[in-house]
Design a protein around this motif. Sequence first.
Motif, short mmCIF file in Angstrom:
data_model
loop_
_atom_site.label_atom_id
_atom_site.label_comp_id
_atom_site.label_asym_id
_atom_site.label_seq_id
_atom_site.Cartn_x
_atom_site.Cartn_y
_atom_site.Cartn_z
N ILE A 105 59.41 -13.14 -81.93
CA ILE A 105 58.19 -13.89 -82.27
C ILE A 105 58.23 -15.30 -81.66
CG2 ILE A 105 56.90 -14.96 -84.20
CD1 ILE A 105 56.38 -11.92 -83.73
N ARG A 106 59.40 -15.94 -81.66
CA ARG A 106 59.48 -17.27 -81.02
C ARG A 106 59.09 -17.16 -79.54
NH1 ARG A 106 63.99 -17.80 -84.31
NH2 ARG A 106 65.46 -17.27 -82.65
N ALA A 107 59.48 -16.03 -78.93
CA ALA A 107 59.21 -15.86 -77.49
C ALA A 107 57.74 -15.60 -77.19
CB ALA A 107 60.08 -14.73 -76.94
N ILE A 138 56.20 -12.34 -89.58
CA ILE A 138 55.10 -13.22 -90.02
C ILE A 138 55.68 -14.53 -90.56
CG2 ILE A 138 54.82 -12.32 -92.41
CD1 ILE A 138 51.97 -13.40 -90.07
N ASP A 139 56.83 -14.45 -91.21
CA ASP A 139 57.46 -15.68 -91.71
C ASP A 139 57.79 -16.61 -90.54
OD1 ASP A 139 58.73 -17.26 -93.86
OD2 ASP A 139 60.54 -16.88 -92.67
N GLU A 140 58.35 -16.04 -89.48
CA GLU A 140 58.71 -16.85 -88.31
C GLU A 140 57.44 -17.46 -87.68
OE1 GLU A 140 61.86 -17.34 -87.62
OE2 GLU A 140 61.47 -18.66 -85.91
N TYR A 141 56.41 -16.63 -87.55
CA TYR A 141 55.16 -17.11 -86.92
C TYR A 141 54.57 -18.26 -87.73
CZ TYR A 141 50.53 -17.24 -84.89
OH TYR A 141 49.38 -17.67 -84.29
N LYS A 195 52.49 -5.64 -92.88
CA LYS A 195 53.40 -6.53 -93.61
C LYS A 195 53.71 -5.98 -94.99
CE LYS A 195 50.23 -9.74 -93.54
NZ LYS A 195 49.17 -9.11 -92.76
N PRO A 196 54.76 -6.53 -95.63
CA PRO A 196 54.98 -6.17 -97.04
C PRO A 196 53.79 -6.63 -97.89
CG PRO A 196 56.87 -7.35 -96.11
CD PRO A 196 55.77 -7.45 -95.11
#
Length: 447
Positions: free
Chosen positions: A157-159, A186-189, A204-205
Motif C-alpha cells: 500500500i505504501r508503494a 486500509i489501516d496503512e492507507y 474489509k473486516p
Amino acid sequence: MAKATSKKTKNAKKEATDQSHIEARALTPQTGAALFEDARSRLEEVFQALDTPHDARSRLMQPAASLQVSVPVRMDDGSLQAFPAWRVQYDISLGPAKGGVRFHPDVNQHEVTTLSFWMAVKCAVVGLPFGGGKGGVQVDPKQLSSLERERLARGYIRAIADIMGPDRDIPAPDMNTDAEVMGWMIDEYENIKRVRAPAAITGKPIPLGGSQGRVEATGHGALTVLDLWAEQENRKPEETTVAVQGFGNAAYHFARQAAERGYKVVAVSDSSGGIYKEEGLDIDAAKKAKQKHGELAKCRQGKRIKGDELLALEVDVLALAAMENQVTGDNVGDVAAGMVLEIANGPVTSDADAALEKRGIDVLPDVLANTGGVIVSYFEWLQNRAGQAWSEEDVNQRLDEKLEREARQVLERARDEKITYRQAAYRQGIERITEALLARGNCQDCR
Ligand code: NDP
C-alpha cells in the motif's frame, strides 16, 4: 563474527535462489505474455462483431496505466527481501479502477494486466460504475509468517498509495488475500493519508466498514448464475452433479451454498489434490478437514483423486474456482462435463473454449459468473460513502436483483443472437465501455 559471516552467506544464497526462481517463472509461456495475447484475441473478435470504432479499439488494446514496484520486507530473521509487485488500471472510462490484489509466486505483469482487463469487462457486464484494475505481488505467501504478510501488505500500500483512493482505484481481496489483509491495507492507507477513507478498499473486516455478505458473495453470485442456467435448461438442482476445482474463498462458499440449494457436489480439490463422493460431499466436513490438515488430500471423506482427474469427471457442471489456464488446448479433450462454470478468472484458454463450443459444451464465463464479489464490493463502497451499514439480507437481496437482471440479459442475448454466453457477455460489457469512452468525446471515426 563467524556467525555473522555464515548468516551473510546464507542470505546471499537465499537471494541467488530467489532470483533464479523469479527468472524461471518469467520464462514460463503460460505465466507470460501468452495470457494477455489470449485475452486480446478475444477482444478483437468482439470489436469485429460490434464494429467498434477505431478510437475505442485502440484505447482498449492496452492498459491505461501500469505501475511496477518493489516491496521491501524485513523478514522475521532480520534479512530484507524485496518482492516485485504491480498495480494496473486497465480502463477507467466507467469509473474508478476496481480489482483485487493477489499474492502468488506466479504473479507477473502480464497476468496482472490480463486480470485488470477482465475486471474492466466484468464491471461493465453487470453495469457497475467502475473501471478495471488489479494488483499482485510475486510471493509465495505460504512461506511467510503472519507478521511478514502484514509487513508485505502494508509495504504494498505504501508503494501504490499515490495512485489509489475511493475515486481513483479501489483494491480488494483476491487469491491469498482476505479480509484480514484488507484490514492491514486500509489501516496503512488511512495512516498515510491521515484521513478515514474506508471506501478506498473493499473486502474489509466488518468493524472497519466491511460489508455483510462480502465473503460469501462470489460463491453466492456464481450460484445465482448457475440457477438461471438450470432454469433455462429445465434442470432441477437435485438432478445436477457438480465438481468444483479449488477450495478457497470463492470455491468453498459456492460449493457449500450449491449443496444447500440441493445440487449434488460430488468433488472438490485444492492444490494438493481432491476428493470424490458419488452421493455428494459434506462440504462443511471437508472444510474442517482442510482447516485441520492444511490440505484436502488428507481429508478422509470419499475417494481421493488427482487434480487432473477432477477436470475429467463425468458431471453435469464443472465449476473452475482455482486459477487461470486450467483447461487448455492440451487437456480440453478430457473434459467430460455438460457445462463449465468459470468462477476463477480465465480458467479456460481461448483455444480450449473453441474446442468446448465445437463439442456443444456450454461455458458460463468468468466475466459473468464471478461478479458476485465485485457487486458486493460496490455495495460496500456505497455503504462507506453514505455512512451506512446494510443487513446481510438487504445485501443479498440487492445482489440477487442486480445479478439476475444483468445475467438474464446475457443469457437472452446468447439465445437471440445464437452466440456463446461468453460472446454475449463480452458484447454487453464492451458495448458499455465503448459508449462511455466515446461519450467522453474526441472520437475521430464515429462522427
Ligand atoms: P483463494 O486463495 O481463497 O483460493 C484458491 C484456491 O485454489 C485454494 O483452495 C487453492 O488451493 C486452490 N488451487 C490453487 N491451485 C490449484 C490447482 N492447481 N488445482 C486445484 N486447486 C488449486 O482464492 P479465491 O477463492 O479468492 O480465488 C479463486 C479464483 O477466483 C481466482 O481466479 C480469483 O481471481 C477468482 N475470483 C475470486 C473472487 C473473490 O471474491 N475471492 C472474486 C472474483 C474472482 P490451496 O488451498 O491448496 O492453496
